[in-house]
Design a protein around this motif. Structure first.
Motif, mmCIF file in Angstrom:
data_model
loop_
_atom_site.group_PDB
_atom_site.id
_atom_site.type_symbol
_atom_site.label_atom_id
_atom_site.label_comp_id
_atom_site.label_asym_id
_atom_site.label_seq_id
_atom_site.Cartn_x
_atom_site.Cartn_y
_atom_site.Cartn_z
ATOM 1 N N GLU A 1 41.667 41.891 40.397
ATOM 2 C CA GLU A 1 43.077 42.203 40.647
ATOM 3 C C GLU A 1 43.980 41.128 40.043
ATOM 4 O OE1 GLU A 1 44.128 43.308 44.694
ATOM 5 O OE2 GLU A 1 45.813 44.402 43.776
ATOM 6 N N TYR A 2 43.572 39.875 40.211
ATOM 7 C CA TYR A 2 44.345 38.768 39.652
ATOM 8 C C TYR A 2 44.444 38.912 38.125
ATOM 9 C CZ TYR A 2 45.808 34.041 38.498
ATOM 10 O OH TYR A 2 46.492 32.971 37.995
ATOM 11 N N ASP B 1 35.334 38.224 46.596
ATOM 12 C CA ASP B 1 36.095 37.584 45.515
ATOM 13 C C ASP B 1 36.029 38.373 44.211
ATOM 14 O OD1 ASP B 1 36.904 35.446 47.107
ATOM 15 O OD2 ASP B 1 35.052 34.329 46.697
ATOM 16 N N ARG C 1 39.053 40.362 44.180
ATOM 17 C CA ARG C 1 40.228 39.466 44.082
ATOM 18 C C ARG C 1 40.422 39.001 42.640
ATOM 19 N NH1 ARG C 1 38.046 36.725 49.040
ATOM 20 N NH2 ARG C 1 38.934 38.015 50.688
ATOM 21 N N PRO D 1 38.993 31.444 43.458
ATOM 22 C CA PRO D 1 39.493 32.125 44.645
ATOM 23 C C PRO D 1 39.694 31.149 45.807
ATOM 24 C CG PRO D 1 37.365 33.020 43.918
ATOM 25 C CD PRO D 1 37.617 31.797 43.129
#
Ligand code: MG
Length: 386
Positions: A352-353, A346, A349, A385
């Motif tokens: 990137e988000y 995560d 993740r 996430p």
């Protein structure tokens, strides 16, 4: 009589700060002007009583009274608060500074040192990741030198001595690959903080150890190398080199490679930065014979397995405040992972988000990069996430 150099150490109670004090104690020839810590007032008081700096600073004001009492009867000034380190960097006299602070807190002290035209031995990579454009511009005006105290950048710095930057084909940063280099995706998704905190070759702080396991640390180092050596991302490569003997390489346009090698010990890059352009006897030198080294192997990085490295390259390509957002989001994601709030995968993740959620702007002021860092953090704090 050799002249005594006055040193300011930002992050004195951390890993780089304590090793810096070991190095200068063994080398001699230094006095301490500033010792600056985040919150460990006990250890800071112990260091201050030994080294008698002009000023000590503590970012976390809750330890101020205890620190002041511990130093009662001395002439040492005690200042606390978020701005205390930067204020000391601006006000106290010193000949060279070491910045071993962790994260964003290192940026302002670096700025103040460079603004005064004083040389900076830099271990706080966030100073360049967030403020690289700003600090390079400032450095060109004031003549301050940034001497890298990161094993890879110190290696490249040493390989480039006597060379012209236009003769460089590419830099190759080596990465140990962290503890999960050989793990598959399913195993990596179940990594715990305890497992991630076990780095095979280096003893470091928690944030940089997790960043080493995700390879975000290597990504931040790519950005750092761009600012230190003035080369584009297309000329900065990363190779996995598990045994951490080759600390990085430079390939020149005629095809020749230079590398800097040795057992991993951060005290060497610290000493190289402090003694540049000369060298001195390493007081902690142990027998290090190449015939004892393991085989020196290199492998490409699997960016699918380590998306944080890909994200850092993307942030460098985008430029401006994108690296500041990347790093802000990563700091929050790492602390959420350490608090068992999110899984290991995560972290990428969330980063990137956050990068997709806000657009980069020019990184032309401290305010702009601090705002971008805050935006990255805020998004990373809220993101849940799935
Ligand atoms: Mg490093």
């Amino acid at each position: 009589m050799p002249e005594i150099r006055r040193l300011a150490i930002f992050g004195s109670t951390g890993s780089i700060g304590t090793q810096s004090l070991q190095v200068i104690e063994a080398m001699g020839g230094y006095s301490i002007s500033v010792l600056s810590a985040h919150s460990n007032w006990r250890f800071l008081a112990e260091q201050a009583l030994k080294w008698c700096p002009v000023r000590v600073t503590l970012a976390d004001s809750s330890g101020y009274t205890a620190l002041k009492e511990a130093l009662a009867g001395t002439n040492i000034e005690v200042v606390s608060g978020d701005e205390a380190a930067a204020q000391a960097a601006r006000e106290i006299d010193y000949d060279i500074a070491i910045n071993g602070l962790v994260g964003l807190s290192g940026l302002r002290p670096s700025y103040e040192v460079i603004l005064r035209g004083i040389d900076l031995a830099l271990a706080n990579k966030e100073s360049l990741v967030l403020g690289g454009d700003l600090l390079s511009g400032l450095q060109a005006k004031t003549g301050s030198k940034i001497l890298p105290v990161d094993s890879e950048h110190s290696a490249i710095f040493q390989c480039l001595l006597g060379e012209r930057i236009e003769d460089v084909r590419r830099l190759i940063l080596t990465a140990s690959g962290g503890p999960f280099r050989t793990w598959d995706h399913a195993q990596i998704s179940n990594v715990t903080p305890v497992q991630a905190l076990k780095h095979p070759n280096w003893q470091m702080g928690a944030k940089v150890t997790i960043d080493s396991a995700t390879l975000m640390n290597k990504g931040l180092e790519v950005i750092e190398a761009h600012h230190l050596f003035g080369l584009p991302s297309s000329q900065i490569d990363v190779r996995i080199h598990q045994v951490s003997i080759v600390h990085s390489l430079v390939q020149f346009r005629d095809g020749s490679f230079k590398a800097q090698l040795g057992k991993p010990d951060m005290r060497l890059p610290i000493q190289v930065a402090l003694t540049y352009p000369g060298r001195m006897v390493m007081p902690f030198l142990e027998d290090d014979d190449p015939s004892d080294w393991p085989p020196l192997q290199f492998a490409p990085v699997d960016l699918g397995k380590f998306p944080c490295l890909r994200l850092a390259y993307e942030a460098l390509e985008i430029g401006g405040t994108a690296p500041a957002m990347l790093n802000g989001a990563d700091e929050v994601a790492v602390s959420r992972f350490l608090n068992h709030e999110i899984g290991f995968l995560d972290i990428a993740r969330i980063v990137e988000y956050a990068m997709n959620a806000c657009a980069a702007t020019p990184a032309d002021s401290l305010e702009a990069v601090i705002a971008a860092d805050a935006a990255g953090r805020s998004i990373a704090t809220r993101f849940i996430p799935g």
